[in-house]
Design a protein around this motif. Structure first.
Motif, PDB file in Angstrom:
ATOM      1  N   ALA A   1      -2.855 -12.444   0.102  1.00 46.18           N
ATOM      2  CA  ALA A   1      -2.254 -11.663  -0.983  1.00 46.18           C
ATOM      3  C   ALA A   1      -2.702 -10.204  -0.873  1.00 46.18           C
ATOM      4  CB  ALA A   1      -2.653 -12.237  -2.334  1.00 46.18           C
ATOM      5  N   VAL A   2      -1.770  -9.301  -1.124  1.00 51.75           N
ATOM      6  CA  VAL A   2      -2.112  -7.884  -1.188  1.00 51.75           C
ATOM      7  C   VAL A   2      -3.085  -7.716  -2.365  1.00 51.75           C
ATOM      8  CG1 VAL A   2      -1.234  -5.553  -1.597  1.00 51.75           C
ATOM      9  CG2 VAL A   2       0.126  -7.183  -0.248  1.00 51.75           C
ATOM     10  N   PRO A   3      -4.261  -7.152  -2.124  1.00 54.08           N
ATOM     11  CA  PRO A   3      -5.268  -7.042  -3.190  1.00 54.08           C
ATOM     12  C   PRO A   3      -4.797  -6.209  -4.381  1.00 54.08           C
ATOM     13  CG  PRO A   3      -6.261  -6.666  -1.048  1.00 54.08           C
ATOM     14  CD  PRO A   3      -4.774  -6.684  -0.833  1.00 54.08           C
ATOM     15  N   ASP A   4      -5.297  -6.578  -5.536  1.00 52.02           N
ATOM     16  CA  ASP A   4      -4.951  -5.869  -6.769  1.00 52.02           C
ATOM     17  C   ASP A   4      -5.314  -4.391  -6.691  1.00 52.02           C
ATOM     18  OD1 ASP A   4      -3.903  -8.156  -7.920  1.00 52.02           O
ATOM     19  OD2 ASP A   4      -5.735  -8.632  -9.049  1.00 52.02           O
ATOM     20  N   ALA A   5      -6.438  -4.066  -6.047  1.00 56.56           N
ATOM     21  CA  ALA A   5      -6.858  -2.659  -5.951  1.00 56.56           C
ATOM     22  C   ALA A   5      -5.813  -1.831  -5.203  1.00 56.56           C
ATOM     23  CB  ALA A   5      -8.219  -2.560  -5.263  1.00 56.56           C
ATOM     24  N   PHE A   6      -5.211  -2.406  -4.169  1.00 56.18           N
ATOM     25  CA  PHE A   6      -4.155  -1.700  -3.433  1.00 56.18           C
ATOM     26  C   PHE A   6      -2.919  -1.548  -4.320  1.00 56.18           C
ATOM     27  CE2 PHE A   6      -0.475  -1.352  -0.668  1.00 56.18           C
ATOM     28  CZ  PHE A   6      -0.862  -0.324   0.176  1.00 56.18           C
ATOM     29  N   ARG A   7      -2.537  -2.623  -4.998  1.00 56.61           N
ATOM     30  CA  ARG A   7      -1.383  -2.570  -5.912  1.00 56.61           C
ATOM     31  C   ARG A   7      -1.585  -1.489  -6.969  1.00 56.61           C
ATOM     32  NH1 ARG A   7       1.933  -7.049  -5.401  1.00 56.61           N
ATOM     33  NH2 ARG A   7       1.051  -8.707  -4.110  1.00 56.61           N
ATOM     34  N   GLU A   8      -2.787  -1.433  -7.526  1.00 56.70           N
ATOM     35  CA  GLU A   8      -3.097  -0.436  -8.551  1.00 56.70           C
ATOM     36  C   GLU A   8      -3.012   0.980  -7.997  1.00 56.70           C
ATOM     37  OE1 GLU A   8      -6.903  -1.774  -9.956  1.00 56.70           O
ATOM     38  OE2 GLU A   8      -6.020  -3.603 -10.823  1.00 56.70           O
ATOM     39  N   ALA A   9      -3.476   1.170  -6.758  1.00 57.00           N
ATOM     40  CA  ALA A   9      -3.417   2.497  -6.132  1.00 57.00           C
ATOM     41  C   ALA A   9      -1.961   2.935  -5.937  1.00 57.00           C
ATOM     42  CB  ALA A   9      -4.174   2.486  -4.809  1.00 57.00           C
ATOM     43  N   VAL A  10      -1.102   2.015  -5.485  1.00 60.45           N
ATOM     44  CA  VAL A  10       0.322   2.327  -5.307  1.00 60.45           C
ATOM     45  C   VAL A  10       0.960   2.630  -6.658  1.00 60.45           C
ATOM     46  CG1 VAL A  10       2.569   1.400  -4.632  1.00 60.45           C
ATOM     47  CG2 VAL A  10       0.589   1.050  -3.152  1.00 60.45           C
ATOM     48  N   ALA A  11       0.657   1.821  -7.659  1.00 54.52           N
ATOM     49  CA  ALA A  11       1.223   2.019  -8.999  1.00 54.52           C
ATOM     50  C   ALA A  11       0.828   3.377  -9.569  1.00 54.52           C
ATOM     51  CB  ALA A  11       0.787   0.889  -9.936  1.00 54.52           C
ATOM     52  N   ALA A  12      -0.425   3.758  -9.392  1.00 56.86           N
ATOM     53  CA  ALA A  12      -0.890   5.060  -9.888  1.00 56.86           C
ATOM     54  C   ALA A  12      -0.174   6.203  -9.182  1.00 56.86           C
ATOM     55  CB  ALA A  12      -2.408   5.180  -9.712  1.00 56.86           C
ATOM     56  N   TYR A  13       0.042   6.078  -7.892  1.00 59.58           N
ATOM     57  CA  TYR A  13       0.679   7.121  -7.106  1.00 59.58           C
ATOM     58  C   TYR A  13       2.164   7.250  -7.413  1.00 59.58           C
ATOM     59  CZ  TYR A  13       1.756   9.870  -2.890  1.00 59.58           C
ATOM     60  OH  TYR A  13       2.161  10.837  -2.019  1.00 59.58           O
ATOM     61  N   GLN A  14       2.820   6.118  -7.581  1.00 59.71           N
ATOM     62  CA  GLN A  14       4.285   6.109  -7.772  1.00 59.71           C
ATOM     63  C   GLN A  14       4.709   5.974  -9.225  1.00 59.71           C
ATOM     64  OE1 GLN A  14       5.783   4.314  -3.510  1.00 59.71           O
ATOM     65  NE2 GLN A  14       6.334   3.187  -5.306  1.00 59.71           N
ATOM     66  N   GLY A  15       3.768   5.816 -10.140  1.00 58.78           N
ATOM     67  CA  GLY A  15       4.135   5.661 -11.540  1.00 58.78           C
ATOM     68  C   GLY A  15       4.622   4.260 -11.886  1.00 58.78           C
ATOM     69  N   GLY A  16       4.204   3.274 -11.116  1.00 61.75           N
ATOM     70  CA  GLY A  16       4.575   1.891 -11.350  1.00 61.75           C
ATOM     71  C   GLY A  16       4.771   1.161 -10.040  1.00 61.75           C
ATOM     72  N   LEU A  17       4.921  -0.151 -10.136  1.00 65.80           N
ATOM     73  CA  LEU A  17       5.126  -0.976  -8.948  1.00 65.80           C
ATOM     74  C   LEU A  17       6.574  -1.402  -8.832  1.00 65.80           C
ATOM     75  CD1 LEU A  17       2.066  -3.412  -8.876  1.00 65.80           C
ATOM     76  CD2 LEU A  17       2.602  -1.592  -7.257  1.00 65.80           C
ATOM     77  N   PRO A  18       7.080  -1.479  -7.609  1.00 66.21           N
ATOM     78  CA  PRO A  18       8.417  -2.037  -7.412  1.00 66.21           C
ATOM     79  C   PRO A  18       8.371  -3.542  -7.571  1.00 66.21           C
ATOM     80  CG  PRO A  18       7.431  -1.574  -5.304  1.00 66.21           C
ATOM     81  CD  PRO A  18       6.472  -1.075  -6.351  1.00 66.21           C
ATOM     82  N   GLU A  19       9.543  -4.159  -7.572  1.00 70.65           N
ATOM     83  CA  GLU A  19       9.591  -5.625  -7.676  1.00 70.65           C
ATOM     84  C   GLU A  19       8.987  -6.269  -6.466  1.00 70.65           C
ATOM     85  OE1 GLU A  19      13.552  -6.983  -8.423  1.00 70.65           O
ATOM     86  OE2 GLU A  19      13.694  -5.798 -10.226  1.00 70.65           O
TER      87      GLU A  19
ATOM     88  N   ILE B   1      -3.003   7.669  -1.358  1.00 67.00           N
ATOM     89  CA  ILE B   1      -3.265   6.808  -2.514  1.00 67.00           C
ATOM     90  C   ILE B   1      -4.746   6.449  -2.608  1.00 67.00           C
ATOM     91  CG2 ILE B   1      -0.915   5.890  -2.509  1.00 67.00           C
ATOM     92  CD1 ILE B   1      -2.115   3.203  -1.486  1.00 67.00           C
ATOM     93  N   ASP B   2      -5.559   7.014  -1.729  1.00 61.35           N
ATOM     94  CA  ASP B   2      -7.002   6.804  -1.689  1.00 61.35           C
ATOM     95  C   ASP B   2      -7.348   5.347  -1.395  1.00 61.35           C
ATOM     96  OD1 ASP B   2      -9.578   7.790  -1.681  1.00 61.35           O
ATOM     97  OD2 ASP B   2      -9.865   7.462  -3.821  1.00 61.35           O
ATOM     98  N   TYR B   3      -6.578   4.759  -0.446  1.00 58.69           N
ATOM     99  CA  TYR B   3      -6.860   3.395   0.009  1.00 58.69           C
ATOM    100  C   TYR B   3      -6.606   3.365   1.520  1.00 58.69           C
ATOM    101  CZ  TYR B   3      -7.666  -1.568  -0.657  1.00 58.69           C
ATOM    102  OH  TYR B   3      -8.208  -2.820  -0.642  1.00 58.69           O
ATOM    103  N   SER B   4      -7.569   3.855   2.257  1.00 59.67           N
ATOM    104  CA  SER B   4      -7.428   4.038   3.703  1.00 59.67           C
ATOM    105  C   SER B   4      -7.543   2.714   4.457  1.00 59.67           C
ATOM    106  CB  SER B   4      -8.508   4.991   4.204  1.00 59.67           C
ATOM    107  OG  SER B   4      -9.787   4.370   4.047  1.00 59.67           O
TER     108      SER B   4
END
Length: 153
Positions: free
Chosen positions: A135-153, A54-57
């Motif tokens: 809090a999990v940073p927004d940049a990490f959340r965005e990287a996961v969302a981009a990789y998976q096509g969205g965020l889980p609950e 996800i390009d967030y090492s």
């Protein structure tokens, strides 16, 4: 697509093949099969590779002032892997709270797609200096969302 649809899609996101490994002799037990504890190592390697995918090492986490601590892990053993088997380790984020990330994991034998083990690992984001939850940073959340096509609950 609205946010609710994105969340539902992410919760049903397909597993992604993330890490492939060949079973080494040192990972087997006297019966010639992978020692059960080795699957936790495979799971950990898969999470590490997921962060790279996800390009967030881990290095990026440290630069951003946070890290993760494992707080729970589970594995269910379904079938045996043997020396020389090529294993495909798959992962997806299934839950992301304010400070926690839960991954579902599974590993299959490449030759026949047989499920060998599945389970989960939950990590908590902590401040690099204080080791207190953050809090999990927004940049990490965005990287996961981009990789998976969205965020889980």
């Amino acid at each position: 697509m609205d946010t609710a649809d994105n969340t539902d899609d992410a919760a049903e996101a397909d597993f992604q093949p993330v890490f492939e490994n060949r079973v080494r002799f040192a990972e087997t037990d006297q019966q010639g099969i992978v020692f059960y504890g080795e699957y936790f190592t495979f799971q950990d390697e898969t999470v590490s590779q997921f962060f790279r995918e996800i390009d967030y090492s881990y290095e990026q986490m440290e630069t951003d002032g946070w890290q993760v601590h494992v707080v729970n892990t589970e594995l269910n053993y379904r079938d045996a892997a043997e020396f020389g088997d090529v294993l495909v380790n798959e992962l997806r984020v299934v839950e992301m709270g304010t400070a926690s990330i839960t991954f579902e994991y599974r590993v299959k034998r490449n030759a026949d797609d047989q499920l060998l083990a599945d389970g989960s690992v939950t990590q908590v984001a902590v401040d690099l200096e204080t080791e207190e939850p953050v809090a999990v940073p927004d940049a990490f959340r965005e990287a996961v969302a981009a990789y998976q096509g969205g965020l889980p609950e």
